[in-house]
Design a protein around this motif. Structure first.
Motif, PDB file in Angstrom:
ATOM      1  N   MET A  13      13.475   1.405 -12.188  1.00 36.52           N
ATOM      2  CA  MET A  13      14.616   2.077 -12.821  1.00 36.52           C
ATOM      3  C   MET A  13      15.894   1.640 -12.161  1.00 36.52           C
ATOM      4  O   MET A  13      15.945   1.431 -10.958  1.00 36.52           O
ATOM      5  CB  MET A  13      14.430   3.576 -12.665  1.00 36.52           C
ATOM      6  CG  MET A  13      15.064   4.407 -13.758  1.00 36.52           C
ATOM      7  SD  MET A  13      15.268   6.077 -13.216  1.00 36.52           S
ATOM      8  CE  MET A  13      16.971   6.020 -12.761  1.00 36.52           C
ATOM      9  N   SER A  14      16.965   1.496 -12.951  1.00 41.19           N
ATOM     10  CA  SER A  14      18.231   1.072 -12.369  1.00 41.19           C
ATOM     11  C   SER A  14      18.793   2.208 -11.535  1.00 41.19           C
ATOM     12  O   SER A  14      18.631   3.383 -11.844  1.00 41.19           O
ATOM     13  CB  SER A  14      19.217   0.708 -13.475  1.00 41.19           C
ATOM     14  OG  SER A  14      19.648   1.868 -14.138  1.00 41.19           O
ATOM     15  N   GLY A  15      19.471   1.836 -10.462  1.00 43.10           N
ATOM     16  CA  GLY A  15      20.111   2.848  -9.644  1.00 43.10           C
ATOM     17  C   GLY A  15      19.187   3.490  -8.646  1.00 43.10           C
ATOM     18  O   GLY A  15      19.591   4.340  -7.874  1.00 43.10           O
ATOM     19  N   GLN A  29      27.498  -6.575 -21.339  1.00 44.98           N
ATOM     20  CA  GLN A  29      28.090  -5.285 -21.041  1.00 44.98           C
ATOM     21  C   GLN A  29      27.041  -4.381 -20.395  1.00 44.98           C
ATOM     22  O   GLN A  29      27.358  -3.434 -19.712  1.00 44.98           O
ATOM     23  CB  GLN A  29      28.597  -4.654 -22.337  1.00 44.98           C
ATOM     24  CG  GLN A  29      29.301  -3.351 -22.122  1.00 44.98           C
ATOM     25  CD  GLN A  29      29.720  -2.757 -23.440  1.00 44.98           C
ATOM     26  OE1 GLN A  29      29.206  -3.103 -24.487  1.00 44.98           O
ATOM     27  NE2 GLN A  29      30.663  -1.853 -23.385  1.00 44.98           N
ATOM     28  N   GLY A  30      25.798  -4.655 -20.645  1.00 42.82           N
ATOM     29  CA  GLY A  30      24.743  -3.810 -20.110  1.00 42.82           C
ATOM     30  C   GLY A  30      24.322  -2.776 -21.125  1.00 42.82           C
ATOM     31  O   GLY A  30      24.586  -2.917 -22.310  1.00 42.82           O
ATOM     32  N   GLY A  31      23.719  -1.724 -20.653  1.00 42.81           N
ATOM     33  CA  GLY A  31      23.180  -0.741 -21.575  1.00 42.81           C
ATOM     34  C   GLY A  31      21.706  -1.006 -21.785  1.00 42.81           C
ATOM     35  O   GLY A  31      21.188  -2.042 -21.383  1.00 42.81           O
ATOM     36  N   ILE A  32      21.054  -0.064 -22.408  1.00 43.37           N
ATOM     37  CA  ILE A  32      19.603  -0.155 -22.473  1.00 43.37           C
ATOM     38  C   ILE A  32      19.096  -0.434 -23.873  1.00 43.37           C
ATOM     39  O   ILE A  32      17.907  -0.480 -24.096  1.00 43.37           O
ATOM     40  CB  ILE A  32      18.944   1.134 -21.931  1.00 43.37           C
ATOM     41  CG1 ILE A  32      19.477   2.346 -22.667  1.00 43.37           C
ATOM     42  CG2 ILE A  32      19.166   1.244 -20.450  1.00 43.37           C
ATOM     43  CD1 ILE A  32      18.740   3.619 -22.335  1.00 43.37           C
ATOM     44  N   VAL A  33      19.978  -0.624 -24.853  1.00 45.63           N
ATOM     45  CA  VAL A  33      19.480  -0.912 -26.196  1.00 45.63           C
ATOM     46  C   VAL A  33      19.530  -2.407 -26.456  1.00 45.63           C
ATOM     47  O   VAL A  33      20.322  -3.119 -25.880  1.00 45.63           O
ATOM     48  CB  VAL A  33      20.272  -0.183 -27.294  1.00 45.63           C
ATOM     49  CG1 VAL A  33      19.896   1.269 -27.284  1.00 45.63           C
ATOM     50  CG2 VAL A  33      21.750  -0.366 -27.123  1.00 45.63           C
TER      51      VAL A  33
END
Lengths: 251, 299
Positions: free
Chosen positions: B1-3, B295-299
């Motif tokens: 998991m990120s973070g 940009q990133g994001g999970i979708v």
């Protein structure tokens, strides 16, 4: 759930990208039929907060509740959550390969299974209300920025979302176009839509907000009615932010 | 998991609070996600093993399996074939090493010529279009025969009769027409606003292509280019029509004398082994540039 429950609630939300903490223990309630405005410098976490609410980012800690449901629970179906949230992005993000009408009806037809005729009727009605009915068959690249953003607004509201998230939707527009977009937002407020918007348009924020939050370094430093935050800011950094803006003639 | 690896000391300086410590909720979520990951890994392993077992049983249980195994998968002939096939692969690799880059450059030039604007360039544009139209449609094997046997028949002074060089030329002519179209698709997929922005900076047409359009276009078509290179790698074997001995030809010679097909299987596996690193490298390259810019994001 009672009538006074907030539509959207952030509870101690934390989000970090690597070492950098973008949101730190952010809590916020968005009551139904209210407009919450997020203000703050670029990079203060406004956009990330909205992206987290739409589950475009996974939060690290805390929880976000939509109509009393914890949408950040890993067991939740993210698509089902997003169906109930409308989003408008800074750069419009219209689909360039679809015309205006298809951009708007894609969600209703493919996600909500509305028959094409019915979806198009609904879309045209909304477009007509915004004076864009003549543009229904145009492609996004042939519209002005303001027109594109109004189409994006229609696309976001056409499926009647519970809450509308607007992420600096006027940042890429010139003042005249800003006015036409913001007047649409004002209409949406009149209709009683629940909205959270991040903006740099302070005059508009003051005018339309039921609740104003000032974010700095991923923390909500100050929150209150627009009279409180704009009229009598308590925090030193809020005062500095607002005074810099008024020096720049934006307030 | 990120973070998950976030430094717990990095509390916000503005608020006077203690260092961040993950909440019960976070720990529970992470535990849940970990268990999901374990579960899906388990399911993936189990289903893979099951499919492999079924395939194995069906193939080895078939009535003709003993004979088939001897004809196609004989360890003896595989060992025998290894040396000549590997020797033949040197030719395939040489052809790929020379033809591949040539095709990539030539294809790019043709694509650039096809996208040129302005009446001055009309002849060039027409020529490039005609080239692509003709050689994309012309069957490679016929082109090979024409060049490998036709060019020597002309008895031109100073022109080589080497079937490898001529065969390589035929490959270059054919493949650059394909690759040009791949590039052109990439060039046309770059949004017009990018050209507008570049020209507004005062960049010339050529500079716009060179510094703005092509870098984006090529990145988008890397998978398609790798595809063409993998295909080229196999088609390098076609130079055997001129008498050159590549891996496939070497295997064929053995098959002709022993009537055992194992050498061909060995050669075939060799091509697969050559293609995989190329594909993985291209994937890695694209992923790396994507990561840097996204940009990133999970979708």
């Amino acid at each position: 759930m009672t009538a006074t429950d907030p539509v959207l609630r952030f509870e101690s939300v934390r989000k970090a990208f690597g070492e950098q903490v973008i949101l730190d223990d952010v809590s916020l309630e968005v009551p139904e039929h209210s407009v919450t405005v997020l203000i703050g410098a670029s990079g203060s976490g406004k956009s990330t907060l909205l992206r987290c609410a739409n589950l475009l980012e996974e939060i690290d800690d805390g929880a976000i509740w939509l109509d009393g449901e914890d949408i950040t629970d890993p067991r939740v179906d993210a698509d089902a959550v997003r169906r109930r949230i409308g989003v408008v992005f800074q750069a419009y993000n219209l689909f360039p390969h679809l015309n205006v009408l298809d951009n708007i009806t894609l969600g209703p037809r493919r996600v909500h299974r509305v028959p094409r005729a019915e979806a198009e009727r609904g879309a045209l009605e909304l477009l007509d209300r915004l004076g864009l009915a003549a543009k229904a068959k145009e492609y996004p690249d042939r519209l002005s920025g303001g027109q594109q953003q109004r189409v994006a607004l229609v696309r976001a509201i056409v499926s009647e979302p519970r809450v509308l998230l607007l992420d600096e939707i006027t940042a890429a527009l010139d003042p005249e176009l800003v006015t036409e977009v913001l007047s649409v937002v004002r209409d949406l407020k009149e209709q009683g839509r629940t909205m959270v918007l991040a903006t740099h348009e302070m005059a508009f924020a003051r005018d339309v907000a039921d609740q104003v939050c000032f974010l700095a370094d991923g923390v909500i430093l100050e929150r209150g009615t627009s009279a409180q935050v704009f009229g009598d800011p308590q925090h030193e950094r809020t005062r500095r932010f607002l005074s810099r803006l008024s020096e720049a003639g934006r307030l | 998991m990120s973070g998950a690896d976030v430094d717990s000391e990095s509390a916000d300086p503005v608020m006077e609070r203690g260092p961040y410590a993950p909440s019960e909720r976070r720990l529970a979520r992470e535990a849940y996600r970990r268990s999901r990951t374990r579960r899906s890994a388990l399911i993936a392993t189990a289903s893979t093993v099951a499919v492999a077992a079924v395939l194995f049983l069906v193939v080895t249980g078939s009535p003709g399996w003993p004979v088939t195994q001897k004809t196609f998968l004989s360890p003896h002939y595989a060992r025998e074939a290894l040396s000549p096939v590997l020797h033949g692969f040197v030719l395939n690799l040489e052809l790929l090493a020379v033809c591949g880059p040539t095709i990539l450059v030539l294809g790019l030039l043709i694509a650039a010529a096809r996208t040129l604007r302005g009446p001055v360039f009309l002849p060039l544009r027409l020529l490039a279009t005609a080239y692509v139209d003709f050689f994309r449609g012309f069957p490679l094997i016929i082109l090979l025969l024409l060049i490998v046997f036709g060019v020597p028949a002309l008895q031109l002074q100073g022109v080589t009769n080497d079937p490898i060089v001529l065969g390589g030329t035929a490959l270059v002519i054919n493949y650059s027409a394909y690759v040009a179209e791949v590039y052109r698709a990439g060039i046309e997929s770059v949004h017009p606003s990018q050209r507008a922005a570049a020209r507004s900076l005062g960049l010339t047409y050529t500079q716009t292509m060179r510094f703005v359009v092509l870098p984006q276009a090529i990145r988008r078509v890397v998978p398609a280019l790798v595809n063409d290179m993998a295909s080229l790698q196999k088609d390098t074997g076609l130079v055997y029509v001129g008498g050159a001995i590549d891996a496939v030809a070497a295997a064929h010679i053995m098959v002709a004398s022993s009537f055992n097909y194992t050498p061909l299987v060995v050669a075939g596996l060799g091509f697969v082994i050559l293609t995989i690193p190329m594909t993985r490298y291209a994937d890695w390259l694209t992923r790396r540039t994507d990561r840097r810019r996204a940009q990133g994001g999970i979708v």
